[in-house]
Design a protein around this motif. Structure first.
Motif, PDB file in Angstrom:
ATOM      1  N   ARG A  11      -5.548  -1.509   0.768  1.00  0.00           N
ATOM      2  CA  ARG A  11      -5.836  -0.464   1.749  1.00  0.00           C
ATOM      3  C   ARG A  11      -4.771  -0.477   2.839  1.00  0.00           C
ATOM      4  NH1 ARG A  11     -10.851   1.891   2.280  1.00  0.00           N
ATOM      5  NH2 ARG A  11     -10.455   1.877   4.512  1.00  0.00           N
ATOM      6  N   CYS A  12      -4.421   0.696   3.302  1.00  0.00           N
ATOM      7  CA  CYS A  12      -3.393   0.831   4.338  1.00  0.00           C
ATOM      8  C   CYS A  12      -3.878   0.349   5.700  1.00  0.00           C
ATOM      9  CB  CYS A  12      -2.947   2.290   4.448  1.00  0.00           C
ATOM     10  SG  CYS A  12      -2.115   2.901   2.980  1.00  0.00           S
ATOM     11  N   ASP A  13      -5.184   0.258   5.895  1.00  0.00           N
ATOM     12  CA  ASP A  13      -5.711  -0.112   7.208  1.00  0.00           C
ATOM     13  C   ASP A  13      -6.087  -1.588   7.300  1.00  0.00           C
ATOM     14  OD1 ASP A  13      -7.890  -0.012   5.520  1.00  0.00           O
ATOM     15  OD2 ASP A  13      -9.132   1.190   6.869  1.00  0.00           O
ATOM     16  N   GLN A  14      -5.693  -2.391   6.335  1.00  0.00           N
ATOM     17  CA  GLN A  14      -5.978  -3.820   6.367  1.00  0.00           C
ATOM     18  C   GLN A  14      -4.674  -4.610   6.357  1.00  0.00           C
ATOM     19  OE1 GLN A  14      -8.551  -4.515   3.026  1.00  0.00           O
ATOM     20  NE2 GLN A  14     -10.341  -3.705   4.085  1.00  0.00           N
ATOM     21  N   MET A  36      -6.603  -3.435  -5.172  1.00  0.00           N
ATOM     22  CA  MET A  36      -6.743  -2.274  -4.304  1.00  0.00           C
ATOM     23  C   MET A  36      -6.259  -2.670  -2.919  1.00  0.00           C
ATOM     24  SD  MET A  36      -7.701   0.275  -6.029  1.00  0.00           S
ATOM     25  CE  MET A  36      -7.963   1.365  -4.665  1.00  0.00           C
ATOM     26  N   THR A  66      -7.562   7.840   4.341  1.00  0.00           N
ATOM     27  CA  THR A  66      -8.741   7.104   3.889  1.00  0.00           C
ATOM     28  C   THR A  66      -8.550   6.457   2.529  1.00  0.00           C
ATOM     29  OG1 THR A  66      -9.664   9.125   2.967  1.00  0.00           O
ATOM     30  CG2 THR A  66     -10.311   8.549   5.220  1.00  0.00           C
ATOM     31  N   ALA A  67      -7.638   6.972   1.721  1.00  0.00           N
ATOM     32  CA  ALA A  67      -7.438   6.420   0.378  1.00  0.00           C
ATOM     33  C   ALA A  67      -5.977   6.035   0.210  1.00  0.00           C
ATOM     34  CB  ALA A  67      -7.819   7.437  -0.690  1.00  0.00           C
ATOM     35  N   CYS A  68      -5.757   4.826  -0.198  1.00  0.00           N
ATOM     36  CA  CYS A  68      -4.403   4.372  -0.504  1.00  0.00           C
ATOM     37  C   CYS A  68      -4.349   4.002  -1.979  1.00  0.00           C
ATOM     38  CB  CYS A  68      -4.035   3.153   0.334  1.00  0.00           C
ATOM     39  SG  CYS A  68      -3.535   3.552   2.008  1.00  0.00           S
ATOM     40  N   CYS A 118       0.865  -1.181   0.000  1.00  0.00           N
ATOM     41  CA  CYS A 118       0.000   0.000   0.000  1.00  0.00           C
ATOM     42  C   CYS A 118       0.909   1.241   0.000  1.00  0.00           C
ATOM     43  CB  CYS A 118      -0.914  -0.005   1.219  1.00  0.00           C
ATOM     44  SG  CYS A 118      -0.067   0.287   2.783  1.00  0.00           S
ATOM     45  N   SER A 148      -2.670   1.907  -5.338  1.00  0.00           N
ATOM     46  CA  SER A 148      -2.129   0.604  -5.679  1.00  0.00           C
ATOM     47  C   SER A 148      -1.277   0.746  -6.919  1.00  0.00           C
ATOM     48  CB  SER A 148      -3.248  -0.410  -5.920  1.00  0.00           C
ATOM     49  OG  SER A 148      -3.971  -0.068  -7.059  1.00  0.00           O
TER      50      SER A 148
END
Length: 161
Positions: free
Chosen positions: A121-124, A119, A98-100, A39, A102
Motif C-alpha cells: 500500500r502507498c500509505d504504509q 500487496m 486508495t488502491a495501489c 508501491c 503490486s
C-alpha cells in the motif's frame, strides 16, 4: 565555493548522473536484497529518475548540450516532489490513492502468482530511519541535488545552452 565555467558544467553533469544512479541503485538493493517491494508511487519516483539518468547519459555523450543536464535536473526535481507527495501520504498528512498495485511474477500458475504477490500500500511505510521513509529521503536528496544541478549548469559559462 562552487566552480564556474567548464568545471561547473562537469560538476552539474556528474551530479545529474550520480544522484539518480545512486537512488535507483538503493531502491533496487532495498527491493532485491531486503524485500522492500515498491508501491505504485514508488514506481512513479523511479520513472522520473530513469528519465534523469537517460538524459544525463545523453548529456555525457553530447557534452555541448547543457540543456540535457538541465532537463535531467528537472527530472530529478520531479522525482523528489513525487517523493514529497508520497511521504505525505505515508505520514497521513493528506489522502492518497486508495488502491495501489503490486508487482506480480508470473510463473507456472499465474493465479497463484497473483494471490501470492505482496500487496504494498502507498500509505504504509515499509522502512524508515529516524522517522523518515524512503520516499522522504528521496525528497531530501533529490530536491537539493536538482537545485544544485540548476545552479551549477547556470554557472557553466562558455558552454552551449
Amino acid at each position: 565555493m562552487l566552480p564556474t565555467g567548464p568545471a561547473a558544467g562537469r560538476a552539474a553533469l556528474w551530479l545529474a548522473l550520480g544522484v539518480p544512479a545512486a537512488l535507483l541503485g538503493g531502491a533496487y538493493i532495498g527491493e532485491y536484497v531486503f524485500g522492500l517491494w515498491p508501491c505504485e508511487m514508488c514506481w512513479w519516483q523511479r520513472y522520473a529518475h530513469f528519465a534523469a539518468l537517460g538524459l544525463a547519459l545523453l548529456a555525457l555523450a553530447r557534452p555541448a548540450m547543457t540543456v540535457l543536464v538541465r532537463l535531467a535536473g528537472l527530472a530529478i526535481l520531479i522525482g523528489g516532489l513525487i517523493g514529497a507527495y508520497h511521504a505525505g501520504v505515508e505520514y497521513g498528512w493528506w489522502q492518497g490513492f486508495t488502491a495501489c498495485t503490486s508487482e506480480v511474477a508470473v510463473g507456472d500458475d499465474p493465479l497463484k502468482a497473483i494471490l501470492d504477490a505482496p500487496m504494498v500500500r502507498c500509505d504504509q511505510v515499509q522502512w524508515d530511519l529516524f522517522g523518515i521513509s524512503l520516499a522522504g529521503y528521496n525528497f531530501l536528496i533529490s530536491v537539493p541535488a536538482a537545485l544544485l544541478v540548476f545552479v551549477l549548469a547556470g554557472r557553466a559559462r562558455g558552454r552551449a545552452a
